[in-house]
Write an enzyme that holds these catalytic residues in place. Structure first.
Site, mmCIF file in Angstrom:
data_model
loop_
_atom_site.group_PDB
_atom_site.id
_atom_site.type_symbol
_atom_site.label_atom_id
_atom_site.label_comp_id
_atom_site.label_asym_id
_atom_site.label_seq_id
_atom_site.Cartn_x
_atom_site.Cartn_y
_atom_site.Cartn_z
ATOM 1 N N HIS A 1 0.819 -1.215 0.000
ATOM 2 C CA HIS A 1 0.000 0.000 0.000
ATOM 3 C C HIS A 1 0.859 1.275 0.000
ATOM 4 C CE1 HIS A 1 -3.435 -2.542 1.166
ATOM 5 N NE2 HIS A 1 -2.748 -2.985 2.193
HETATM 6 O O1 RIB Z 1 -5.237 0.163 4.655
HETATM 7 C C1 RIB Z 1 -3.843 0.137 4.428
HETATM 8 C C2 RIB Z 1 -3.168 1.166 5.268
HETATM 9 O O2 RIB Z 1 -3.409 0.872 6.632
HETATM 10 C C3 RIB Z 1 -1.630 1.161 5.114
HETATM 11 O O3 RIB Z 1 -1.136 2.460 5.344
HETATM 12 C C4 RIB Z 1 -1.179 0.243 6.207
HETATM 13 O O4 RIB Z 1 0.129 0.567 6.683
HETATM 14 C C5 RIB Z 1 -2.182 0.569 7.286
HETATM 15 O O5 RIB Z 1 -1.725 1.735 7.956
#
Ligand code: RIB
Ligand code: CA
Length: 312
Positions: free
Chosen positions: A241
């Protein structure tokens, strides 16, 4: 001239890969790392951030602790995804680099006031509490922000922490609403993109085989991190992500999306934390975000591999 950025983060294995990617990229100048409660409580996110910069051989990067809870809600964490430490997957030594005394929100305010207007990009990859608090405490800095490039939200991909909401937005929807309404140029990397940014076995094995310590660390983190998504989505790898924000700064051409209106739901009985993206422009609400939807997967992972290989 390198692009000046502040990374606001809740490490988190994917946050760690994003930080390493930024530190490996001469196009970017990381002015500081501000930490926030999110994946795990603040005492761990600040500790993890210091472990990561030490792993990268960059003790010069200042790390600040910020808000330990959302603006007005109880903290929700994600140990079920990231493990008890928030950085499970490899054991890193306690860092010798100290935590900065200044609060993260003060660092954000001071830096934006000290740097020329329009020259500092904020890269939030956790809940948006620190950013919203900085804007509340110092409204004068809002116009000085060059842009915000954040990981958060979801639309066609729907939620990962509730059926409607993505974690970063869900933890502090009031903060997210204030940031999305702040009239700052906004680039959003939602789950729609990041759920396609999946590691492969070959890529992880190549990371593990790198001669330094950062490659094997990335392999250990992604191996740990992927088990949750494999079980939940049946996906064939870990979704990276947060690195998508840094990759967008380096190679925006790898991504496609639309400049649309995005509102944050803060009162929905079932939908609190949802990013209500007007993808088909069915309202007359003015566009406030570049909402990305696709990434060139192979180009992304080639970039990541080439940059991580530069690290010690
Ligand atoms: O939903 C994904 C996000 O939530 C990313 O930033 C992961 O690190 C968590 O913080
Ligand atoms: Ca994160």
């Amino acid at each position: 001239m390198a692009q000046k950025i502040i990374i606001d983060t809740d490490p988190g294995q994917d946050d760690a890969v994003a930080i390493l990617l930024a530190l490996a990229s001469p196009e970017l100048e990381v002015l500081g790392i501000t930490t926030v409660a999110g994946n795990v409580p603040l005492d761990l996110t600040q500790l993890n951030a210091r472990k990561i910069i030490e792993l990268a051989g960059r003790p010069d990067i200042p790390v600040f602790a910020g808000c330990d809870r959302p603006l007005s809600r109880d903290l929700v964490t994600a140990e079920h995804v990231h493990g008890k430490t928030g950085l499970d997957g490899i054991a890193l030594p306690d860092p010798s680099v100290p935590l900065q005394d200044r609060h993260a929100v003060d660092f954000i305010i001071d830096t934006l006031r000290a740097q020329d207007p329009g020259t500092v990009t904020l890269v939030p990859i956790g809940p948006l509490t620190n950013i919203a608090q900085a804007f509340r405490r110092a409204p004068d800095i809002v116009a000085r922000v060059q842009q915000i490039v954040l990981m958060g939200g979801a639309y066609f991909e729907v939620g990962n922490i509730t059926p409607a909401a993505e974690f970063n937005i869900y933890v502090d929807p009031e903060a997210a609403a204030e940031v999305f309404d702040a009239d700052v140029p906004l680039v959003v990397l939602p789950l729609d993109v990041t759920h396609t940014a999946l590691t492969s076995r070959e890529w992880v094995d190549a990371m593990a085989a790198l001669p330094g310590r950062c490659g094997p660390a990335v392999a250990g983190w992604t191996d740990f991190f992927e088990r949750f998504d494999k079980e939940k989505y049946g996906s064939l790898g870990a979704p990276l992500h947060d690195p998508c924000t840094i990759a967008w700064l380096l190679r925006p051409d790898m991504f496609t999306g639309r400049h649309i209106n995005v509102q944050i739901e803060t009162e929905g009985r079932w939908t609190t934390g949802m990013t209500v993206a007007d993808w088909w422009r069915v309202t007359d609400r003015a566009p406030n975000a570049l909402f990305l939807r696709q990434v060139d997967h192979d180009a992304l992972f080639d970039l990541l591999a080439e940059r991580i290989a530069r690290l010690p």
